[in-house]
Scaffold this motif. Sequence first.
Motif, PDB file in Angstrom:
ATOM      1  N   ARG A 179       0.876  -1.174   0.000  1.00  0.00           N
ATOM      2  CA  ARG A 179       0.000   0.000   0.000  1.00  0.00           C
ATOM      3  C   ARG A 179       0.915   1.227   0.000  1.00  0.00           C
ATOM      4  NH1 ARG A 179      -5.397  -0.666   3.854  1.00  0.00           N
ATOM      5  NH2 ARG A 179      -6.470  -2.126   2.471  1.00  0.00           N
ATOM      6  N   ILE A 180       0.694   2.100  -0.948  1.00  0.00           N
ATOM      7  CA  ILE A 180       1.533   3.287  -1.082  1.00  0.00           C
ATOM      8  C   ILE A 180       0.645   4.508  -1.233  1.00  0.00           C
ATOM      9  CG2 ILE A 180       3.327   4.406  -2.464  1.00  0.00           C
ATOM     10  CD1 ILE A 180       4.154   1.593  -3.413  1.00  0.00           C
ATOM     11  N   ILE A 181       0.882   5.513  -0.400  1.00  0.00           N
ATOM     12  CA  ILE A 181       0.136   6.774  -0.481  1.00  0.00           C
ATOM     13  C   ILE A 181       1.063   7.864  -1.011  1.00  0.00           C
ATOM     14  CG2 ILE A 181      -1.146   8.527   0.783  1.00  0.00           C
ATOM     15  CD1 ILE A 181      -1.918   6.418   2.822  1.00  0.00           C
ATOM     16  N   LEU A 182       0.598   8.536  -2.069  1.00  0.00           N
ATOM     17  CA  LEU A 182       1.364   9.603  -2.710  1.00  0.00           C
ATOM     18  C   LEU A 182       0.454  10.815  -2.921  1.00  0.00           C
ATOM     19  CD1 LEU A 182       3.166   7.454  -5.441  1.00  0.00           C
ATOM     20  CD2 LEU A 182       4.226   8.424  -3.398  1.00  0.00           C
ATOM     21  N   PHE A 208      -3.943   8.056  -3.752  1.00  0.00           N
ATOM     22  CA  PHE A 208      -3.519   9.431  -4.011  1.00  0.00           C
ATOM     23  C   PHE A 208      -4.276  10.355  -3.066  1.00  0.00           C
ATOM     24  CE2 PHE A 208      -2.684   7.209  -8.013  1.00  0.00           C
ATOM     25  CZ  PHE A 208      -1.368   7.592  -8.247  1.00  0.00           C
ATOM     26  N   SER A 209      -3.517  11.123  -2.266  1.00  0.00           N
ATOM     27  CA  SER A 209      -4.122  11.970  -1.246  1.00  0.00           C
ATOM     28  C   SER A 209      -3.851  13.445  -1.540  1.00  0.00           C
ATOM     29  CB  SER A 209      -3.545  11.615   0.129  1.00  0.00           C
ATOM     30  OG  SER A 209      -4.033  12.481   1.128  1.00  0.00           O
ATOM     31  N   ARG A 210      -4.805  14.294  -1.143  1.00  0.00           N
ATOM     32  CA  ARG A 210      -4.633  15.735  -1.329  1.00  0.00           C
ATOM     33  C   ARG A 210      -3.598  16.299  -0.365  1.00  0.00           C
ATOM     34  NH1 ARG A 210      -8.219  17.799  -4.723  1.00  0.00           N
ATOM     35  NH2 ARG A 210     -10.114  16.592  -5.198  1.00  0.00           N
ATOM     36  N   GLU A 211      -3.412  15.631   0.757  1.00  0.00           N
ATOM     37  CA  GLU A 211      -2.462  16.141   1.748  1.00  0.00           C
ATOM     38  C   GLU A 211      -1.704  14.982   2.380  1.00  0.00           C
ATOM     39  OE1 GLU A 211      -2.349  19.171   5.602  1.00  0.00           O
ATOM     40  OE2 GLU A 211      -4.230  18.196   5.020  1.00  0.00           O
ATOM     41  N   ILE A 212      -0.385  15.057   2.352  1.00  0.00           N
ATOM     42  CA  ILE A 212       0.463  14.065   3.023  1.00  0.00           C
ATOM     43  C   ILE A 212       0.904  14.682   4.350  1.00  0.00           C
ATOM     44  CG2 ILE A 212       2.541  12.660   2.876  1.00  0.00           C
ATOM     45  CD1 ILE A 212       0.424  11.951   0.790  1.00  0.00           C
ATOM     46  N   ILE A 213       0.312  14.220   5.441  1.00  0.00           N
ATOM     47  CA  ILE A 213       0.524  14.864   6.740  1.00  0.00           C
ATOM     48  C   ILE A 213       1.698  14.278   7.512  1.00  0.00           C
ATOM     49  CG2 ILE A 213      -1.858  15.624   6.972  1.00  0.00           C
ATOM     50  CD1 ILE A 213      -2.488  13.178   8.586  1.00  0.00           C
ATOM     51  N   ALA A 214       2.274  13.187   7.014  1.00  0.00           N
ATOM     52  CA  ALA A 214       3.442  12.570   7.660  1.00  0.00           C
ATOM     53  C   ALA A 214       4.075  11.606   6.675  1.00  0.00           C
ATOM     54  CB  ALA A 214       3.029  11.837   8.944  1.00  0.00           C
ATOM     55  N   GLY A 215       5.299  11.236   6.953  1.00  0.00           N
ATOM     56  CA  GLY A 215       5.944  10.190   6.183  1.00  0.00           C
ATOM     57  C   GLY A 215       5.956   8.918   7.005  1.00  0.00           C
ATOM     58  N   GLY A 256      -3.954   4.459   7.923  1.00  0.00           N
ATOM     59  CA  GLY A 256      -5.326   4.085   7.568  1.00  0.00           C
ATOM     60  C   GLY A 256      -6.241   5.283   7.451  1.00  0.00           C
ATOM     61  N   TYR A 257      -6.019   6.286   8.288  1.00  0.00           N
ATOM     62  CA  TYR A 257      -6.827   7.505   8.246  1.00  0.00           C
ATOM     63  C   TYR A 257      -6.650   8.204   6.904  1.00  0.00           C
ATOM     64  CZ  TYR A 257      -8.254  12.314   9.334  1.00  0.00           C
ATOM     65  OH  TYR A 257      -8.835  13.555   9.307  1.00  0.00           O
ATOM     66  N   VAL A 258      -5.393   8.350   6.451  1.00  0.00           N
ATOM     67  CA  VAL A 258      -5.127   9.011   5.168  1.00  0.00           C
ATOM     68  C   VAL A 258      -5.579   8.114   4.015  1.00  0.00           C
ATOM     69  CG1 VAL A 258      -3.349  10.024   3.689  1.00  0.00           C
ATOM     70  CG2 VAL A 258      -3.178  10.258   6.181  1.00  0.00           C
ATOM     71  N   GLU A 263      -7.764   8.540  -3.159  1.00  0.00           N
ATOM     72  CA  GLU A 263      -8.288   7.973  -4.412  1.00  0.00           C
ATOM     73  C   GLU A 263      -7.425   6.767  -4.773  1.00  0.00           C
ATOM     74  OE1 GLU A 263      -8.236  11.107  -7.261  1.00  0.00           O
ATOM     75  OE2 GLU A 263      -9.359  12.493  -5.998  1.00  0.00           O
ATOM     76  N   LYS A 264      -8.039   5.582  -4.831  1.00  0.00           N
ATOM     77  CA  LYS A 264      -7.267   4.352  -4.896  1.00  0.00           C
ATOM     78  C   LYS A 264      -7.196   3.730  -6.294  1.00  0.00           C
ATOM     79  CE  LYS A 264      -8.752   3.558  -0.186  1.00  0.00           C
ATOM     80  NZ  LYS A 264      -9.527   4.820  -0.201  1.00  0.00           N
ATOM     81  N   THR A 265      -6.023   3.139  -6.553  1.00  0.00           N
ATOM     82  CA  THR A 265      -5.809   2.349  -7.762  1.00  0.00           C
ATOM     83  C   THR A 265      -5.159   1.037  -7.353  1.00  0.00           C
ATOM     84  OG1 THR A 265      -5.477   4.293  -9.147  1.00  0.00           O
ATOM     85  CG2 THR A 265      -4.600   2.215  -9.972  1.00  0.00           C
ATOM     86  N   ILE A 266      -5.634  -0.070  -7.887  1.00  0.00           N
ATOM     87  CA  ILE A 266      -5.106  -1.398  -7.552  1.00  0.00           C
ATOM     88  C   ILE A 266      -4.477  -2.025  -8.772  1.00  0.00           C
ATOM     89  CG2 ILE A 266      -5.651  -3.700  -6.670  1.00  0.00           C
ATOM     90  CD1 ILE A 266      -7.961  -2.448  -5.128  1.00  0.00           C
TER      91      ILE A 266
END
Length: 267
Positions: A179-182, A208-215, A256-258, A263-266
């Motif tokens: 799982r990767i959030i960008l 894909f997130s509008r805001e990356i609040i942490a790494g 999990g919150y972010v 918007e997800k792609t698999i």
Amino acid sequence: MLNINLGVEGLKLESLAELLFVLASTDRLQVLSCLREEKEYRLSDIAQRLDSSIQEASKHVARLREQNFVEKNPSNGYYALTTLGKLVTKLLLSMEFLSENKEYLLTHNISSLPEEFIGRIGELQQHQYNAKAGLVLSFTQQVISEADKFVWLMSDHSLIDSDIVFDIERDRNRSLIWRIILPIGNKIDWQDLRSYAKNVHTRIEIGFSREIIAGIALNEKVAGLLLPDLRGSLDFNSGFISSSLSFCKWCQDLFGYVWKGSEKTII
């Protein structure tokens, strides 16, 4: 009405000041810590932990009992935390984290974190702090190489094109779930990504997130966390690492919150 309100507020502050005064003692904080660790203690055990006399230990316990943080079991004479005392010790973990990392927090911004996670910041207390160039790169390599079940990564710039992430020869015999959030708008080489997924028979989920609040970089064994600097950009040269269950759970929950709002792609 104003005077009445000020009077009520004054009483609240007076009560808070009394509570803080009771907690403003190394010995009394140590008593709470002892009871948090062992759950029950005799007065003689408390005195031994404090390296003090029974009389001195009794005075500290009495102040804590006045605030209803500690209670005595009449059947065996042991002291234990009340439900209020247990809540206070949890809150104290957050204060310990803030106290020990205040220099870091003066140069990093946690205000973008949801209030729930700021309130749970004490769960990060058991950690190793690192501040050096290349920290994130080396730790991300560790997370990926040691994973048996899953790898979760969250970053404000793409790690996907880096050689440290996807390696067909290394991962061919593993069935990891990624799982990767960008950030939204991040460019990805989809052809290479699909080729990797096909060759190692794995599942890659990208949010894909509008805001990356942490790494965040984590697997089922260990987690790493880095926070934004005062300009709002993730600081890749300093952060926290831990295999503590509470630390990992905090990171998993924030991820999990972010993830939930992304918007997800698999693949």
